[in-house]
Design a protein around this motif. Structure first.
Motif, mmCIF file in Angstrom:
data_model
loop_
_atom_site.group_PDB
_atom_site.id
_atom_site.type_symbol
_atom_site.label_atom_id
_atom_site.label_comp_id
_atom_site.label_asym_id
_atom_site.label_seq_id
_atom_site.Cartn_x
_atom_site.Cartn_y
_atom_site.Cartn_z
ATOM 1 N N LYS A 190 -55.409 -36.383 40.997
ATOM 2 C CA LYS A 190 -56.775 -35.912 40.723
ATOM 3 C C LYS A 190 -56.960 -35.585 39.245
ATOM 4 O O LYS A 190 -58.075 -35.576 38.756
ATOM 5 C CB LYS A 190 -57.150 -34.716 41.602
ATOM 6 C CG LYS A 190 -56.479 -33.431 41.233
ATOM 7 C CD LYS A 190 -56.893 -32.320 42.171
ATOM 8 C CE LYS A 190 -56.198 -31.034 41.761
ATOM 9 N NZ LYS A 190 -56.421 -29.975 42.719
ATOM 10 N N ASP A 191 -55.855 -35.363 38.541
ATOM 11 C CA ASP A 191 -55.919 -35.069 37.108
ATOM 12 C C ASP A 191 -55.874 -36.314 36.240
ATOM 13 O O ASP A 191 -55.906 -36.223 35.021
ATOM 14 C CB ASP A 191 -54.773 -34.125 36.713
ATOM 15 C CG ASP A 191 -54.887 -32.769 37.383
ATOM 16 O OD1 ASP A 191 -56.021 -32.304 37.602
ATOM 17 O OD2 ASP A 191 -53.839 -32.179 37.705
ATOM 18 N N GLY A 192 -55.759 -37.491 36.864
ATOM 19 C CA GLY A 192 -55.746 -38.737 36.108
ATOM 20 C C GLY A 192 -54.586 -39.630 36.506
ATOM 21 O O GLY A 192 -53.702 -39.242 37.271
ATOM 22 N N ALA A 193 -54.606 -40.838 35.976
ATOM 23 C CA ALA A 193 -53.607 -41.854 36.300
ATOM 24 C C ALA A 193 -52.213 -41.420 35.851
ATOM 25 O O ALA A 193 -52.048 -40.773 34.812
ATOM 26 C CB ALA A 193 -53.982 -43.174 35.643
ATOM 27 N N LYS A 194 -51.226 -41.788 36.673
ATOM 28 C CA LYS A 194 -49.828 -41.468 36.368
ATOM 29 C C LYS A 194 -48.945 -42.645 36.781
ATOM 30 O O LYS A 194 -49.283 -43.391 37.702
ATOM 31 C CB LYS A 194 -49.393 -40.217 37.133
ATOM 32 C CG LYS A 194 -50.099 -38.954 36.687
ATOM 33 C CD LYS A 194 -49.561 -37.746 37.405
ATOM 34 C CE LYS A 194 -50.168 -36.446 36.947
ATOM 35 N NZ LYS A 194 -51.447 -36.454 36.315
ATOM 36 N N THR A 195 -47.807 -42.759 36.137
ATOM 37 C CA THR A 195 -46.830 -43.771 36.522
ATOM 38 C C THR A 195 -46.040 -43.267 37.730
ATOM 39 O O THR A 195 -46.046 -42.071 38.042
ATOM 40 C CB THR A 195 -45.834 -44.068 35.388
ATOM 41 O OG1 THR A 195 -45.052 -42.898 35.147
ATOM 42 C CG2 THR A 195 -46.542 -44.510 34.121
ATOM 43 N N ALA A 196 -45.328 -44.182 38.381
ATOM 44 C CA ALA A 196 -44.482 -43.790 39.510
ATOM 45 C C ALA A 196 -43.424 -42.792 39.052
ATOM 46 O O ALA A 196 -43.094 -41.855 39.785
ATOM 47 C CB ALA A 196 -43.834 -45.020 40.134
ATOM 48 N N GLY A 197 -42.912 -42.967 37.851
ATOM 49 C CA GLY A 197 -41.929 -42.028 37.307
ATOM 50 C C GLY A 197 -42.506 -40.638 37.111
ATOM 51 O O GLY A 197 -41.851 -39.637 37.423
ATOM 52 N N ASP A 198 -43.737 -40.577 36.597
ATOM 53 C CA ASP A 198 -44.412 -39.287 36.434
ATOM 54 C C ASP A 198 -44.584 -38.605 37.789
ATOM 55 O O ASP A 198 -44.377 -37.399 37.922
ATOM 56 C CB ASP A 198 -45.802 -39.462 35.807
ATOM 57 C CG ASP A 198 -45.770 -39.962 34.373
ATOM 58 O OD1 ASP A 198 -44.735 -39.780 33.698
ATOM 59 O OD2 ASP A 198 -46.783 -40.544 33.940
ATOM 60 N N ILE A 199 -44.981 -39.387 38.774
ATOM 61 C CA ILE A 199 -45.200 -38.847 40.118
ATOM 62 C C ILE A 199 -43.870 -38.402 40.725
ATOM 63 O O ILE A 199 -43.750 -37.295 41.250
ATOM 64 C CB ILE A 199 -45.889 -39.900 41.009
ATOM 65 C CG1 ILE A 199 -47.304 -40.172 40.490
ATOM 66 C CG2 ILE A 199 -45.911 -39.446 42.464
ATOM 67 C CD1 ILE A 199 -47.951 -41.418 41.063
ATOM 68 N N GLY A 200 -42.859 -39.256 40.616
ATOM 69 C CA GLY A 200 -41.549 -38.953 41.189
ATOM 70 C C GLY A 200 -40.902 -37.703 40.608
ATOM 71 O O GLY A 200 -40.133 -37.031 41.303
ATOM 72 N N ALA A 201 -41.235 -37.369 39.364
ATOM 73 C CA ALA A 201 -40.651 -36.187 38.724
ATOM 74 C C ALA A 201 -41.052 -34.894 39.436
ATOM 75 O O ALA A 201 -40.400 -33.866 39.271
ATOM 76 C CB ALA A 201 -41.066 -36.125 37.256
ATOM 77 N N HIS A 202 -42.094 -34.946 40.235
ATOM 78 C CA HIS A 202 -42.574 -33.757 40.942
ATOM 79 C C HIS A 202 -41.929 -33.582 42.319
ATOM 80 O O HIS A 202 -42.217 -32.595 43.006
ATOM 81 C CB HIS A 202 -44.099 -33.826 41.114
ATOM 82 C CG HIS A 202 -44.835 -33.722 39.833
ATOM 83 N ND1 HIS A 202 -45.145 -32.517 39.238
ATOM 84 C CD2 HIS A 202 -45.319 -34.666 39.006
ATOM 85 C CE1 HIS A 202 -45.793 -32.730 38.116
ATOM 86 N NE2 HIS A 202 -45.916 -34.042 37.948
ATOM 87 N N PHE A 203 -41.086 -34.523 42.723
ATOM 88 C CA PHE A 203 -40.513 -34.499 44.063
ATOM 89 C C PHE A 203 -39.007 -34.700 44.009
ATOM 90 O O PHE A 203 -38.484 -35.326 43.092
ATOM 91 C CB PHE A 203 -41.135 -35.611 44.925
ATOM 92 C CG PHE A 203 -42.631 -35.506 45.054
ATOM 93 C CD1 PHE A 203 -43.204 -34.659 45.990
ATOM 94 C CD2 PHE A 203 -43.462 -36.255 44.226
ATOM 95 C CE1 PHE A 203 -44.580 -34.548 46.099
ATOM 96 C CE2 PHE A 203 -44.841 -36.153 44.332
ATOM 97 C CZ PHE A 203 -45.400 -35.300 45.268
ATOM 98 N N ASP A 204 -38.332 -34.179 45.018
ATOM 99 C CA ASP A 204 -36.896 -34.369 45.147
ATOM 100 C C ASP A 204 -36.655 -35.526 46.116
ATOM 101 O O ASP A 204 -36.333 -35.322 47.284
ATOM 102 C CB ASP A 204 -36.248 -33.077 45.664
ATOM 103 C CG ASP A 204 -34.734 -33.177 45.707
ATOM 104 O OD1 ASP A 204 -34.165 -34.009 44.972
ATOM 105 O OD2 ASP A 204 -34.124 -32.437 46.499
ATOM 106 N N MET A 205 -36.906 -36.758 45.625
ATOM 107 C CA MET A 205 -36.729 -37.957 46.448
ATOM 108 C C MET A 205 -36.401 -39.133 45.537
ATOM 109 O O MET A 205 -36.615 -39.067 44.327
ATOM 110 C CB MET A 205 -37.972 -38.239 47.298
ATOM 111 C CG MET A 205 -39.237 -38.490 46.505
ATOM 112 S SD MET A 205 -40.702 -38.793 47.517
ATOM 113 C CE MET A 205 -40.979 -37.185 48.232
ATOM 114 N N THR A 206 -35.909 -40.188 46.144
ATOM 115 C CA THR A 206 -35.538 -41.365 45.369
ATOM 116 C C THR A 206 -36.785 -42.109 44.885
ATOM 117 O O THR A 206 -37.878 -41.951 45.439
ATOM 118 C CB THR A 206 -34.691 -42.331 46.214
ATOM 119 O OG1 THR A 206 -35.512 -42.856 47.264
ATOM 120 C CG2 THR A 206 -33.459 -41.650 46.784
ATOM 121 N N GLY A 207 -36.599 -42.933 43.885
ATOM 122 C CA GLY A 207 -37.679 -43.770 43.389
ATOM 123 C C GLY A 207 -38.198 -44.709 44.467
ATOM 124 O O GLY A 207 -39.394 -44.989 44.541
#
Length: 92
Positions: free
Chosen positions: A23-40
């Motif tokens: 909701k704050d704008g476009a992000k890469t999968a890496g940016d998104i993944g940095a917020h979670f404890d899960m694999t790419g």
């Protein structure tokens, strides 16, 4: 858009959290993944489900793919819910 696919995508708390991040704008999968404890691969799976449901779109910029909310699908959902509640829609 399939409401079934949309609601299935929204049923998962991780996917809802991803939508909240976007909701704050476009992000890469890496940016998104940095917020979670899960694999790419798991992040990629969640993004794929969201994309298939039409809730996110992707845009390649150089060597990165950016994901962003597809607000038109969210507008359709809120319009449908408003119709169930007997509210008038602003759509023409």
């Amino acid at each position: 858009m399939s409401f079934q696919a949309t609601f299935k995508a929204l049923s998962d708390p991780t996917r809802r959290a991803i939508l909240d991040l976007l909701k704050d704008g476009a992000k890469t999968a890496g940016d998104i993944g940095a917020h979670f404890d899960m694999t790419g691969a798991t992040v990629s799976h969640h993004l794929s489900v969201l994309k298939e449901a039409g809730l996110v779109s992707d845009d390649r910029r150089g060597k990165f793919i950016y994901y962003e909310l597809n607000l038109s699908v969210l507008d359709e959902i809120t319009g449908w819910v408003a119709g169930l509640k007997g509210e008038k829609s602003d759509e023409k």
